[in-house]
Scaffold this motif. Structure first.
Motif, PDB file in Angstrom:
ATOM      1  N   SER A  94      37.134  46.474  39.611  1.00 13.75           N
ATOM      2  CA  SER A  94      38.250  45.706  39.059  1.00 13.75           C
ATOM      3  C   SER A  94      37.963  44.232  39.271  1.00 13.75           C
ATOM      4  CB  SER A  94      39.580  46.095  39.712  1.00 13.75           C
ATOM      5  OG  SER A  94      39.725  45.508  40.973  1.00 13.75           O
ATOM      6  N   VAL A  95      38.365  43.436  38.310  1.00 10.51           N
ATOM      7  CA  VAL A  95      38.139  41.996  38.382  1.00 10.51           C
ATOM      8  C   VAL A  95      39.460  41.288  38.137  1.00 10.51           C
ATOM      9  CG1 VAL A  95      36.881  40.025  37.426  1.00 10.51           C
ATOM     10  CG2 VAL A  95      35.805  42.274  37.497  1.00 10.51           C
ATOM     11  N   GLY A 148      33.047  36.982  31.135  1.00  8.83           N
ATOM     12  CA  GLY A 148      32.820  37.810  32.314  1.00  8.83           C
ATOM     13  C   GLY A 148      32.982  39.284  32.007  1.00  8.83           C
ATOM     14  N   LEU A 149      33.978  39.626  31.210  1.00  6.56           N
ATOM     15  CA  LEU A 149      34.184  41.020  30.832  1.00  6.56           C
ATOM     16  C   LEU A 149      33.001  41.548  30.032  1.00  6.56           C
ATOM     17  CD1 LEU A 149      37.932  40.951  29.689  1.00  6.56           C
ATOM     18  CD2 LEU A 149      37.008  41.269  31.980  1.00  6.56           C
ATOM     19  N   TYR A 158      41.723  45.638  32.025  1.00  6.02           N
ATOM     20  CA  TYR A 158      42.052  44.228  32.233  1.00  6.02           C
ATOM     21  C   TYR A 158      43.554  44.071  32.463  1.00  6.02           C
ATOM     22  CZ  TYR A 158      42.557  39.310  30.643  1.00  6.02           C
ATOM     23  OH  TYR A 158      42.858  37.977  30.511  1.00  6.02           O
ATOM     24  N   ARG A 159      43.918  43.415  33.570  1.00  6.18           N
ATOM     25  CA  ARG A 159      45.321  43.287  33.973  1.00  6.18           C
ATOM     26  C   ARG A 159      45.784  41.839  33.832  1.00  6.18           C
ATOM     27  NH1 ARG A 159      48.261  42.994  39.382  1.00  6.18           N
ATOM     28  NH2 ARG A 159      46.236  42.551  40.260  1.00  6.18           N
ATOM     29  N   ASN A 198      35.392  47.518  24.645  1.00  4.30           N
ATOM     30  CA  ASN A 198      35.308  48.168  25.951  1.00  4.30           C
ATOM     31  C   ASN A 198      36.471  47.787  26.861  1.00  4.30           C
ATOM     32  OD1 ASN A 198      34.110  45.499  26.034  1.00  4.30           O
ATOM     33  ND2 ASN A 198      33.531  45.936  28.153  1.00  4.30           N
ATOM     34  N   VAL A 199      37.291  46.858  26.444  1.00  8.02           N
ATOM     35  CA  VAL A 199      38.374  46.351  27.293  1.00  8.02           C
ATOM     36  C   VAL A 199      39.660  47.136  27.042  1.00  8.02           C
ATOM     37  CG1 VAL A 199      39.789  44.347  27.877  1.00  8.02           C
ATOM     38  CG2 VAL A 199      37.361  44.051  27.339  1.00  8.02           C
TER      39      VAL A 199
END
Length: 475
Positions: A94-95, A148-149, A158-159, A198-199
């Protein structure tokens, strides 16, 4: 979490988390905390992450933050140099990014409602050098996060804009319609314009009120996360409020940030540890109260499991082939835990009129008639892998004419086709009846789509009565 609730990572200043999660399937090992719950921990901010906890606890999810806190502003404060280190850990990733206010200042610098309205209603791909500085800065920050993703090169959860239901971040406590538009425009930019298919997006409010008010729509949300810091999570009404408001959205739900309360008995308002927190409290909370949780992520520093006690209990894996004790899935203590009834049932409610274990059970009122089916059920995705038996305790009220007797079946539906499996009909009595479903021959126990009890009225039954369900366990 409020302003004082923002955590520090090592020596970095704290602010916001936009959590992104890169994941593998949530279907394999069984955990001490829950057979369905993946473990995770936050490693730190870009350029300063620590992998100490990974070797100690071997979490399923590792998290880092793209904010580098280099003293700059805007997109210059965002970087992803730690991507390679995290990818090499071989974990779900997680990022997060403590995204600065595009009007100036950090994430805690509040943005006026009028500026937020302008930003929210602007298509990001239409922002140019002729646009305002605020809009250009916003686009540059989003572009850096998107880079970055893309660099991570795998499925990403992605949050963005977390804890939007409170006002300590620049997007927080804003107009709900504007917030949803902000969300849709970001989703459109990342998915359709940037082509980052992919997100996947994660909706993550803070515990407490209005947790569902900013929810955009299910087509743009894959996961739900709740940020929940508490000294007593099992009995925290603010966590329960958010959890109950979101549990029926039909999405994977979990806790995107957990730890002891900021400014509480264990950590002060400056994120300094006062005494060690017992993480068995979170273990118990997920097992007993938040049984639908599919993942959690602990914070670092004073909140880190290895800086407190019983962190190993929260992260210890159990042998899925030899589960020795019952796991309580639903106990209905002060909550219906996402369970609903069909049109033949009024309710259901969590009541203390009867219980098999604890003080409460789930109750629905019914009008008895021959052959009528009454359902109490939970339409939520779950994973029962590693368990052999599902049990539920039920009863029928003593009032009403039961005729030849009310019967009940414990059932599950599995897989994309919602295949039905049940444990067979059992006569329900007015004290307590145990329903059992053998899971050994069920296909796709890792893909439970619904669990419930089907009650059927007996011949010559009439009048009103009530049905109860309690203490649903996996063994």
């Amino acid at each position: 979490m409020k302003f004082l609730s923002i955590k520090k990572s090592l020596s970095y200043i704290s602010a916001l988390v936009l959590t992104i999660s890169i994941t593998s399937s949530f279907t394999d090992p069984v955990y001490a905390v829950s057979s369905t719950c993946k473990t995770g921990m936050f490693l730190g901010y870009d350029g300063g992450i620590s992998t100490t906890g990974v070797s100690t606890y071997s979490p399923d999810i590792v998290s880092l933050d793209y904010c580098n806190w280099n003293g700059s502003t805007g997109a210059n404060m965002i970087s992803y140099s730690s991507n390679s280190t995290v990818k090499n850990l071989g974990k779900t990733i997680s990022v997060s990014c403590h995204m600065p206010n595009p009007k100036g200042g950090n994430v805690n610098t509040l943005l006026s409602a009028s500026d937020f309205d302008i930003l929210a209603n602007q298509k990001i791909q239409n922002i140019t050098t002729s646009s305002s500085v605020m809009l250009q800065t916003y686009k540059a920050e989003i572009d850096k996060i998107a880079a970055g993703l893309a660099d991570l090169g795998t499925t990403v959860y992605y949050r963005p804009f977390h804890e939007m239901n409170y006002g300590w971040f620049w997007w927080g406590a804003q107009d709900t319609t504007d917030f949803k538009t902000l969300w849709y425009n970001l989703y459109d930019y990342i998915i359709n314009y940037k082509k980052l298919t992919n997100v996947k997006f994660v909706y993550a409010p803070n515990k407490g009120d209005k947790a569902a008010d900013y929810y955009p729509d299910s087509s743009t949300v894959t996961w739900i996360g709740i940020d929940a810091y508490s000294d007593d999570p099992e009995n925290d009404s603010a966590i329960q409020t958010a959890y109950n408001a979101l549990i029926n959205k039909g999405k994977i739900i979990g806790f995107s940030e957990v730890g002891p309360a900021v400014g509480g008995a264990y950590v002060n308002s400056n994120n300094q540890q006062l005494k060690k927190f017992d993480y068995s409290l979170w273990n118990n909370a997920i097992n007993n109260k938040y049984t639908g949780a599919s993942y959690f992520i602990t914070w670092d520093g004073a909140y880190a499991p290895f800086n407190n006690i019983n962190g190993s209990l929260l992260f210890t894996k159990s042998d899925s082939s030899a589960t020795s004790s019952a796991l309580t899935k639903y106990n209905f203590e002060n909550s219906n835990q996402g369970w609903v009834g069909n049109t033949n049932v009024t309710g259901p409610w969590s009541v203390n009129e009867w219980s098999d274990k604890g003080s409460y059970s789930l109750k629905g009122n019914i009008t008895l008639s021959s052959g009528t089916k009454y359902y109490l059920y939970n339409p939520i995705s779950d994973n029962y892998s590693g368990y052999k038996t599902l049990k539920a305790r039920v009863k029928v009220a003593s009032w009403g004419n039961l005729g030849s007797g009310l019967t009940a079946k414990l059932y599950v539906k599995t897989g994309n086709s919602y295949t039905w499996y049940d444990g067979g009909s059992v006569i329900v009595n007015t004290s307590s009846t145990t329903l059992t479903l053998n899971l050994a021959n069920i296909i796709n126990t890792s893909q439970i789509k619904e669990v419930g009890v089907e009650f059927i009225g007996g011949s010559n039954s009439s009048g009103t009565s009530a049905i109860y369900v309690d203490n649903i366990t996996l063994e």
